[in-house]
Design a protein around this motif. Structure first.
Motif, PDB file in Angstrom:
ATOM      1  N   TYR A  13       0.675  -1.315   0.015  1.00 21.13           N
ATOM      2  CA  TYR A  13      -0.219  -0.169   0.202  1.00 21.13           C
ATOM      3  C   TYR A  13       0.984   1.158   0.220  1.00 21.13           C
ATOM      4  O   TYR A  13       0.548   1.563  -0.991  1.00 21.13           O
ATOM      5  CB  TYR A  13      -0.805   0.315   1.166  1.00 21.13           C
ATOM      6  CG  TYR A  13      -2.103   1.138   1.285  1.00 21.13           C
ATOM      7  CD1 TYR A  13      -3.009   1.127   0.924  1.00 21.13           C
ATOM      8  CD2 TYR A  13      -1.636   2.123   1.967  1.00 21.13           C
ATOM      9  CE1 TYR A  13      -4.007   1.781   0.505  1.00 21.13           C
ATOM     10  CE2 TYR A  13      -2.605   3.675   1.983  1.00 21.13           C
ATOM     11  CZ  TYR A  13      -3.973   3.692   1.151  1.00 21.13           C
ATOM     12  OH  TYR A  13      -4.466   4.036   1.416  1.00 21.13           O
ATOM     13  N   TRP A  16       2.256   1.577  -3.810  1.00 18.40           N
ATOM     14  CA  TRP A  16       1.274   2.497  -4.257  1.00 18.40           C
ATOM     15  C   TRP A  16       1.250   3.697  -4.168  1.00 18.40           C
ATOM     16  O   TRP A  16       0.692   4.224  -5.016  1.00 18.40           O
ATOM     17  CB  TRP A  16       0.061   1.662  -3.760  1.00 18.40           C
ATOM     18  CG  TRP A  16      -1.350   1.725  -4.729  1.00 18.40           C
ATOM     19  CD1 TRP A  16      -1.714   1.914  -6.262  1.00 18.40           C
ATOM     20  CD2 TRP A  16      -2.364   2.584  -3.919  1.00 18.40           C
ATOM     21  NE1 TRP A  16      -2.764   2.222  -6.547  1.00 18.40           N
ATOM     22  CE2 TRP A  16      -2.781   2.597  -5.388  1.00 18.40           C
ATOM     23  CE3 TRP A  16      -3.159   2.563  -2.826  1.00 18.40           C
ATOM     24  CZ2 TRP A  16      -4.582   3.388  -5.303  1.00 18.40           C
ATOM     25  CZ3 TRP A  16      -4.032   3.117  -2.738  1.00 18.40           C
ATOM     26  CH2 TRP A  16      -4.928   3.694  -3.882  1.00 18.40           C
ATOM     27  N   LYS A  21      -0.210   6.286  -6.822  1.00 16.12           N
ATOM     28  CA  LYS A  21      -1.809   5.290  -7.024  1.00 16.12           C
ATOM     29  C   LYS A  21      -1.724   5.099  -8.399  1.00 16.12           C
ATOM     30  O   LYS A  21      -3.448   4.644  -9.166  1.00 16.12           O
ATOM     31  CB  LYS A  21      -3.201   6.286  -6.022  1.00 16.12           C
ATOM     32  CG  LYS A  21      -3.004   6.265  -4.521  1.00 16.12           C
ATOM     33  CD  LYS A  21      -4.333   7.028  -4.223  1.00 16.12           C
ATOM     34  CE  LYS A  21      -3.558   7.632  -2.533  1.00 16.12           C
ATOM     35  NZ  LYS A  21      -5.018   8.025  -1.960  1.00 16.12           N
ATOM     36  N   PRO A  22      -0.832   4.380  -8.993  1.00 15.08           N
ATOM     37  CA  PRO A  22      -1.434   3.800 -10.594  1.00 15.08           C
ATOM     38  C   PRO A  22      -1.653   2.746 -10.352  1.00 15.08           C
ATOM     39  O   PRO A  22      -1.406   1.813  -9.674  1.00 15.08           O
ATOM     40  CB  PRO A  22       0.396   3.668 -10.684  1.00 15.08           C
ATOM     41  CG  PRO A  22       0.795   2.859 -10.148  1.00 15.08           C
ATOM     42  CD  PRO A  22       0.091   4.140  -8.756  1.00 15.08           C
ATOM     43  N   GLU A  23      -3.275   2.792 -11.447  1.00 14.59           N
ATOM     44  CA  GLU A  23      -3.859   1.118 -11.690  1.00 14.59           C
ATOM     45  C   GLU A  23      -2.731  -0.123 -12.594  1.00 14.59           C
ATOM     46  O   GLU A  23      -2.196   0.612 -13.441  1.00 14.59           O
ATOM     47  CB  GLU A  23      -4.764   1.562 -12.179  1.00 14.59           C
ATOM     48  CG  GLU A  23      -5.643   2.246 -11.358  1.00 14.59           C
ATOM     49  CD  GLU A  23      -7.122   2.270 -11.986  1.00 14.59           C
ATOM     50  OE1 GLU A  23      -7.226   1.208 -13.235  1.00 14.59           O
ATOM     51  OE2 GLU A  23      -7.584   3.906 -11.977  1.00 14.59           O
ATOM     52  N   GLY A  24      -3.192  -1.083 -12.289  1.00 18.19           N
ATOM     53  CA  GLY A  24      -2.976  -2.160 -13.256  1.00 18.19           C
ATOM     54  C   GLY A  24      -0.918  -2.661 -12.664  1.00 18.19           C
ATOM     55  O   GLY A  24      -0.086  -3.465 -13.557  1.00 18.19           O
ATOM     56  N   HIS A  25      -0.471  -2.251 -11.783  1.00 13.62           N
ATOM     57  CA  HIS A  25       0.856  -2.486 -11.302  1.00 13.62           C
ATOM     58  C   HIS A  25       0.862  -2.988  -9.622  1.00 13.62           C
ATOM     59  O   HIS A  25       1.994  -3.071  -8.961  1.00 13.62           O
ATOM     60  CB  HIS A  25       1.131  -1.137 -11.177  1.00 13.62           C
ATOM     61  CG  HIS A  25       1.927  -0.388 -12.326  1.00 13.62           C
ATOM     62  ND1 HIS A  25       2.895  -0.706 -12.746  1.00 13.62           N
ATOM     63  CD2 HIS A  25       0.981   0.933 -12.902  1.00 13.62           C
ATOM     64  CE1 HIS A  25       3.001   0.217 -14.218  1.00 13.62           C
ATOM     65  NE2 HIS A  25       2.205   1.112 -13.969  1.00 13.62           N
ATOM     66  N   GLU A  26       0.200  -3.672  -9.682  1.00 14.58           N
ATOM     67  CA  GLU A  26      -0.278  -4.719  -8.301  1.00 14.58           C
ATOM     68  C   GLU A  26       0.531  -5.646  -8.267  1.00 14.58           C
ATOM     69  O   GLU A  26       0.623  -5.306  -6.937  1.00 14.58           O
ATOM     70  CB  GLU A  26      -1.746  -4.617  -7.976  1.00 14.58           C
ATOM     71  CG  GLU A  26      -2.953  -4.582  -8.031  1.00 14.58           C
ATOM     72  CD  GLU A  26      -3.344  -3.755  -9.475  1.00 14.58           C
ATOM     73  OE1 GLU A  26      -3.035  -4.319 -10.659  1.00 14.58           O
ATOM     74  OE2 GLU A  26      -4.016  -2.847  -9.503  1.00 14.58           O
ATOM     75  N   HIS A  29       4.193  -4.187  -7.064  1.00 14.84           N
ATOM     76  CA  HIS A  29       3.542  -3.588  -5.802  1.00 14.84           C
ATOM     77  C   HIS A  29       3.861  -4.984  -4.644  1.00 14.84           C
ATOM     78  O   HIS A  29       4.882  -4.396  -3.971  1.00 14.84           O
ATOM     79  CB  HIS A  29       3.036  -3.382  -6.065  1.00 14.84           C
ATOM     80  CG  HIS A  29       2.570  -1.302  -6.447  1.00 14.84           C
ATOM     81  ND1 HIS A  29       1.697  -0.802  -6.548  1.00 14.84           N
ATOM     82  CD2 HIS A  29       3.896  -1.103  -7.357  1.00 14.84           C
ATOM     83  CE1 HIS A  29       1.367   0.145  -7.406  1.00 14.84           C
ATOM     84  NE2 HIS A  29       3.247  -0.365  -7.157  1.00 14.84           N
TER      85      HIS A  29
END
Length: 102
Positions: A13, A16, A21-26, A29
């Protein structure tokens, strides 16, 4: 959920958030967080004495205080203070050199 899983979740978290707070990098991370948690678990624990605890022996001599920051010399480029009501001396611009005529 184990303590390790909670710590990994906290790290993920924080990563991220720090990246905006980008999307698609879970997955990236989570992998980074897992490595951080592993490194944290392997790091040696600091003793209370090393951590600067106040429970140190009373016989231990106190550290000498450092010189105050104000005693340090200011760099030559430090701005001068101008009293209220006075104008700063304006610097004249340098004359530019003309290229030689050929």
């Amino acid at each position: 959920m184990s303590t390790d899983d909670k710590r990994i979740r906290e790290f993920a978290y924080q990563i991220w958030e720090s990246e905006g707070k980008p999307e698609g990098h879970e997955s990236r991370h989570w992998e980074m967080a897992r490595k951080l948690a592993d490194a944290e678990a392997l790091a040696p624990k600091k003793s209370p004495k090393a951590a600067g605890s106040k429970t140190a022996d009373a016989k231990t001599p106190a550290a000498k205080p450092k010189a105050p920051a104000a005693a340090k010399a200011k760099p030559a480029s430090a701005a001068k203070v101008i009293p209220p009501g006075e104008k700063a001396a304006e610097k004249k611009p340098r004359a530019t050199k003309k290229p030689p005529a050929n």
